[in-house]
Scaffold this active site. Structure first.
Site, PDB file in Angstrom:
ATOM      1  N   ARG A 125      17.270  12.478   2.016  1.00 32.33           N
ATOM      2  CA  ARG A 125      17.142  12.080   3.439  1.00 32.33           C
ATOM      3  C   ARG A 125      16.083  12.881   4.196  1.00 32.33           C
ATOM      4  NH1 ARG A 125      23.005  11.826   3.262  1.00 32.33           N
ATOM      5  NH2 ARG A 125      23.575   9.698   2.700  1.00 32.33           N
ATOM      6  N   LYS A 147       2.447   8.036   9.312  1.00 29.22           N
ATOM      7  CA  LYS A 147       2.793   6.742   8.713  1.00 29.22           C
ATOM      8  C   LYS A 147       2.805   6.905   7.199  1.00 29.22           C
ATOM      9  CE  LYS A 147       1.299   3.155  11.942  1.00 29.22           C
ATOM     10  NZ  LYS A 147       0.365   2.034  12.164  1.00 29.22           N
ATOM     11  N   GLU A 189     -13.417   4.036   8.602  1.00 29.72           N
ATOM     12  CA  GLU A 189     -12.349   4.457   9.527  1.00 29.72           C
ATOM     13  C   GLU A 189     -12.905   5.389  10.609  1.00 29.72           C
ATOM     14  OE1 GLU A 189      -9.438   3.048   9.568  1.00 29.72           O
ATOM     15  OE2 GLU A 189      -8.567   2.803   7.575  1.00 29.72           O
ATOM     16  N   LYS A 231      -7.235  10.430  16.990  1.00 25.16           N
ATOM     17  CA  LYS A 231      -5.976   9.958  16.408  1.00 25.16           C
ATOM     18  C   LYS A 231      -4.796  10.770  16.945  1.00 25.16           C
ATOM     19  CE  LYS A 231      -3.534   8.083  12.585  1.00 25.16           C
ATOM     20  NZ  LYS A 231      -3.508   7.504  11.267  1.00 25.16           N
ATOM     21  N   GLU A 241       4.414   3.494  17.355  1.00 27.47           N
ATOM     22  CA  GLU A 241       3.682   2.237  17.577  1.00 27.47           C
ATOM     23  C   GLU A 241       4.475   1.219  18.388  1.00 27.47           C
ATOM     24  OE1 GLU A 241       0.998   1.139  14.383  1.00 27.47           O
ATOM     25  OE2 GLU A 241       1.230  -0.963  14.934  1.00 27.47           O
ATOM     26  N   ARG A 245      -0.532   2.732  19.895  1.00 28.34           N
ATOM     27  CA  ARG A 245      -0.964   3.115  18.545  1.00 28.34           C
ATOM     28  C   ARG A 245      -1.537   1.938  17.765  1.00 28.34           C
ATOM     29  NH1 ARG A 245       1.795   7.204  14.126  1.00 28.34           N
ATOM     30  NH2 ARG A 245       0.256   6.796  12.511  1.00 28.34           N
ATOM     31  N   ASN A 249      -5.252  -0.082  14.476  1.00 26.87           N
ATOM     32  CA  ASN A 249      -5.259  -1.151  13.488  1.00 26.87           C
ATOM     33  C   ASN A 249      -6.429  -2.123  13.692  1.00 26.87           C
ATOM     34  OD1 ASN A 249      -2.867  -2.562  11.552  1.00 26.87           O
ATOM     35  ND2 ASN A 249      -2.554  -0.471  12.248  1.00 26.87           N
ATOM     36  N   HIS A 252      -7.653  -4.340  10.916  1.00 22.59           N
ATOM     37  CA  HIS A 252      -6.681  -4.269   9.820  1.00 22.59           C
ATOM     38  C   HIS A 252      -5.950  -5.583   9.549  1.00 22.59           C
ATOM     39  CE1 HIS A 252      -7.573  -0.055  10.177  1.00 22.59           C
ATOM     40  NE2 HIS A 252      -6.678   0.308   9.274  1.00 22.59           N
ATOM     41  N   HIS A 256      -6.130  -6.189   5.841  1.00 19.86           N
ATOM     42  CA  HIS A 256      -4.959  -6.222   4.961  1.00 19.86           C
ATOM     43  C   HIS A 256      -4.864  -7.564   4.240  1.00 19.86           C
ATOM     44  CE1 HIS A 256      -2.638  -2.767   7.195  1.00 19.86           C
ATOM     45  NE2 HIS A 256      -3.587  -2.325   6.411  1.00 19.86           N
ATOM     46  N   HIS A 269      -9.609  -0.055   0.595  1.00 24.91           N
ATOM     47  CA  HIS A 269      -9.029  -0.227   1.931  1.00 24.91           C
ATOM     48  C   HIS A 269     -10.117  -0.113   3.015  1.00 24.91           C
ATOM     49  CE1 HIS A 269      -6.202   0.017   5.242  1.00 24.91           C
ATOM     50  NE2 HIS A 269      -6.753   1.144   5.626  1.00 24.91           N
TER      51      HIS A 269
HETATM   52  P1  NAD Z   1      -7.347   6.593  -2.571  1.00 22.15           P
HETATM   53  O1  NAD Z   1      -6.208   7.422  -2.211  1.00 22.15           O
HETATM   54  O2  NAD Z   1      -7.138   5.506  -3.570  1.00 22.15           O
HETATM   55  O3  NAD Z   1      -8.540   7.525  -3.049  1.00 22.15           O
HETATM   56  C1  NAD Z   1      -9.743   6.915  -3.420  1.00 22.15           C
HETATM   57  C2  NAD Z   1     -10.196   7.358  -4.816  1.00 22.15           C
HETATM   58  O4  NAD Z   1     -10.820   8.622  -4.712  1.00 22.15           O
HETATM   59  C3  NAD Z   1      -9.099   7.497  -5.831  1.00 22.15           C
HETATM   60  O5  NAD Z   1      -9.551   7.031  -7.092  1.00 22.15           O
HETATM   61  C4  NAD Z   1      -8.858   8.999  -5.887  1.00 22.15           C
HETATM   62  O6  NAD Z   1      -8.342   9.423  -7.124  1.00 22.15           O
HETATM   63  C5  NAD Z   1     -10.249   9.524  -5.683  1.00 22.15           C
HETATM   64  N1  NAD Z   1     -10.367  10.840  -5.096  1.00 22.15           N
HETATM   65  C6  NAD Z   1      -9.603  11.373  -4.114  1.00 22.15           C
HETATM   66  N2  NAD Z   1     -10.124  12.542  -3.719  1.00 22.15           N
HETATM   67  C7  NAD Z   1     -11.208  12.773  -4.487  1.00 22.15           C
HETATM   68  C8  NAD Z   1     -12.153  13.814  -4.534  1.00 22.15           C
HETATM   69  N3  NAD Z   1     -12.141  14.815  -3.658  1.00 22.15           N
HETATM   70  N4  NAD Z   1     -13.142  13.737  -5.458  1.00 22.15           N
HETATM   71  C9  NAD Z   1     -13.206  12.680  -6.317  1.00 22.15           C
HETATM   72  N5  NAD Z   1     -12.349  11.650  -6.294  1.00 22.15           N
HETATM   73  C10 NAD Z   1     -11.365  11.701  -5.377  1.00 22.15           C
HETATM   74  O7  NAD Z   1      -7.943   5.856  -1.260  1.00 22.15           O
HETATM   75  P2  NAD Z   1      -8.150   6.330   0.244  1.00 22.15           P
HETATM   76  O8  NAD Z   1      -9.294   5.556   0.724  1.00 22.15           O
HETATM   77  O9  NAD Z   1      -8.156   7.789   0.364  1.00 22.15           O
HETATM   78  O10 NAD Z   1      -6.816   5.833   0.958  1.00 22.15           O
HETATM   79  C11 NAD Z   1      -6.524   4.453   1.091  1.00 22.15           C
HETATM   80  C12 NAD Z   1      -5.055   4.302   1.368  1.00 22.15           C
HETATM   81  O11 NAD Z   1      -4.723   4.928   2.596  1.00 22.15           O
HETATM   82  C13 NAD Z   1      -4.590   2.863   1.472  1.00 22.15           C
HETATM   83  O12 NAD Z   1      -3.438   2.655   0.711  1.00 22.15           O
HETATM   84  C14 NAD Z   1      -4.287   2.702   2.951  1.00 22.15           C
HETATM   85  O13 NAD Z   1      -3.285   1.745   3.197  1.00 22.15           O
HETATM   86  C15 NAD Z   1      -3.848   4.081   3.314  1.00 22.15           C
HETATM   87  N6  NAD Z   1      -3.987   4.393   4.744  1.00 22.15           N
HETATM   88  C16 NAD Z   1      -2.910   4.909   5.378  1.00 22.15           C
HETATM   89  C17 NAD Z   1      -3.011   5.261   6.705  1.00 22.15           C
HETATM   90  C18 NAD Z   1      -1.843   5.922   7.396  1.00 22.15           C
HETATM   91  O14 NAD Z   1      -1.894   6.079   8.615  1.00 22.15           O
HETATM   92  N7  NAD Z   1      -0.827   6.326   6.679  1.00 22.15           N
HETATM   93  C19 NAD Z   1      -4.214   5.091   7.387  1.00 22.15           C
HETATM   94  C20 NAD Z   1      -5.297   4.565   6.706  1.00 22.15           C
HETATM   95  C21 NAD Z   1      -5.179   4.224   5.367  1.00 22.15           C
HETATM   96  N1  GLY Z   2      -3.994   3.950  10.560  1.00 22.74           N
HETATM   97  C1  GLY Z   2      -3.174   3.362  11.571  1.00 22.74           C
HETATM   98  C2  GLY Z   2      -2.200   4.305  12.170  1.00 22.74           C
HETATM   99  O1  GLY Z   2      -2.076   5.439  11.769  1.00 22.74           O
HETATM  100  O2  GLY Z   2      -1.526   3.936  13.070  1.00 22.74           O
END
Ligand code: NAD
Ligand code: GLY
Length: 366
Positions: A125, A147, A189, A231, A241, A245, A249, A252, A256, A269
């Site tokens: 939890r 998130k 982003e 942010k 949100e 917030r 998006n 998005h 998405h 993404h």
């Molecule tokens: P990712 O986590 O897939 O990383 C991209 C690639 O880079 C992967 O292959 C990873 O192994 C590699 N990598 C990571 N760090 C590295 C480094 N320093 N050197 C070499 N390779 C490296 O993708 P991302 O773009 O970081 O994240 C996308 C995800 O984030 C999506 O799932 C999206 O939905 C999510 N997201 C969440 C929020 C939130 O608020 N929680 C906001 C935006 C995006």
């Molecule tokens: N990336 C969208 C949020 O954090 O709300």
């Protein structure tokens, strides 16, 4: 002993107040790990790609503070952001006898961060967790604000929780090893924050895009810091949100749909969001809110960042079906973040015919 990190942004929400540390060499800096909850065990959640690069350094940095430090490696890729991968974290935690004090460290990009965060929110939890983002996208967006989620085959980030980390540690040195395509995805982003909140930052990004693309340290540090400030400000006002917030998006709803429609991992993404921002700006222009000139200006910047501006070919009915699964939809009605003016965003509905016209003008032929 290293000096304290030179740059920190504070996030303050009803469910947590924490710092985002931004600097080089943080993984090996004692200051980055001082003052965190201590426990018998710390678990680093990562993937094989990132683990090889940074896993041992983080494990070494944490060793003085925890009785045992272990690592769990999830498969690398958006297509693995699912229940099966999440189970690997729970298997590891239970097999090692982890308890409610165990601290999770998310070492990687947004995929690892979202999954480790969701695991932390739900294991026993809720256990403390720390975000250690290693992609530009994760440093400027996903690691901040709490998130957490996994994908469902029918929709992106559909299962998750709001759960704030104890701290975010953005070591800018980790960006040195990031592939070019991933760097560009992070720029998407960063660009997003301009049209929704800060046109002075948008002007700055336009002027400094070449420096950002060649990974100039000062330019990256400024971009990460300003993105985190914006942010933090938005999340501080609306953590869960209920309204404001949602502006984060921007792009998005379309983005998405692209990710789910093409299959997770086909477009990154950040790429999907980039193209989604072109469509969302064009929709804003179509609704008479901003000028077509602004849409073109944004499109030029996105294209110069090495990001896609033409939507993939998908049937109109499929676009609408995918966008109805978006979390902002209400009663089956799709809602978009549109620009009311450059630098100001809002949530709006739009007639299906208008949306499809925009997509067909900015899309590849089916
Ligand atoms: P990712 O986590 O897939 O990383 C991209 C690639 O880079 C992967 O292959 C990873 O192994 C590699 N990598 C990571 N760090 C590295 C480094 N320093 N050197 C070499 N390779 C490296 O993708 P991302 O773009 O970081 O994240 C996308 C995800 O984030 C999506 O799932 C999206 O939905 C999510 N997201 C969440 C929020 C939130 O608020 N929680 C906001 C935006 C995006
Ligand atoms: N990336 C969208 C949020 O954090 O709300």
């Amino acid at each position: 002993m290293n000096a304290a990190p030179t740059s920190a942004v504070t996030v303050s929400t009803p469910h947590g107040r924490y710092d985002i540390q931004i600097d080089g060499a943080l993984l090996s800096s004692p200051a980055a790990w001082a003052g965190l909850p201590r426990a018998a065990q710390a678990v680093i959640v990562t993937n094989p790609t990132v683990d090889v690069l940074y896993g041992p350094a983080l494990e070494q940095a944490l060793a003085p503070h925890y009785g045992q430090v272990s690592r769990v490696r999830l498969p690398d890729g958006e297509q693995y952001k699912n229940w099966t991968s999440l189970e690997l974290v729970f298997d590891h935690l239970l097999a090692r006898g982890c308890d409610r004090q165990t601290v999770l460290f998310a070492l990687g990009g947004g995929v690892v961060g979202d999954m480790a965060g969701f695991a932390a929110a739900t294991f026993m939890r809720g256990v403390p967790f720390v975000q250690v983002p290693t992609t530009l996208l994760a440093q400027v967006d996903s690691s901040v604000g709490g998130k957490t989620a996994i994908n469902h085959p029918l929709g992106k980030n559909m299962i998750g929780a709001f759960y704030q980390p104890e701290r975010v540690v953005c070591d800018l040195d980790t960006l040195d090893t990031l592939p070019e395509r991933e760097l560009a995805a992070g720029l998407a982003e960063i660009i997003k924050y301009g049209p929704i909140a800060d046109m002075a930052f948008f002007d700055w990004i336009e002027a400094h895009l070449p420096a950002l693309r060649r990974r100039d340290r000062a330019a990256l540090a400024h971009a990460v810091r300003r993105a985190c400030e914006i942010k933090a400000e938005v999340v501080g006002q609306d953590e869960r949100e209920h309204g404001l917030r949602a502006i984060l998006n921007f792009g998005h709803t379309f983005g998405h749909a692209i990710e789910t429609g093409l299959g997770y991992g086909q477009w990154l993404h950040g790429e999907a969001v980039a193209c989604g921002m072109v469509l969302a700006a064009a929709l804003s222009a179509e609704l008479g809110l901003v000028s077509a000139d602004f849409t073109q200006r944004l499109t030029r910047l996105i294209e110069s960042a090495g990001l896609p501006v033409v939507a993939p070919a998908m049937d109109g009915a499929r676009w609408l079906e995918l966008m109805r699964v978006d979390k902002k939809a209400q009663g089956g009605e799709i809602r978009f973040i549109v620009l009311e003016a450059p630098g100001r965003a809002a949530l709006r509905t739009a007639p299906d015919a208008t949306v499809l016209r925009v997509i067909s003008r900015h899309g590849a032929r089916a």
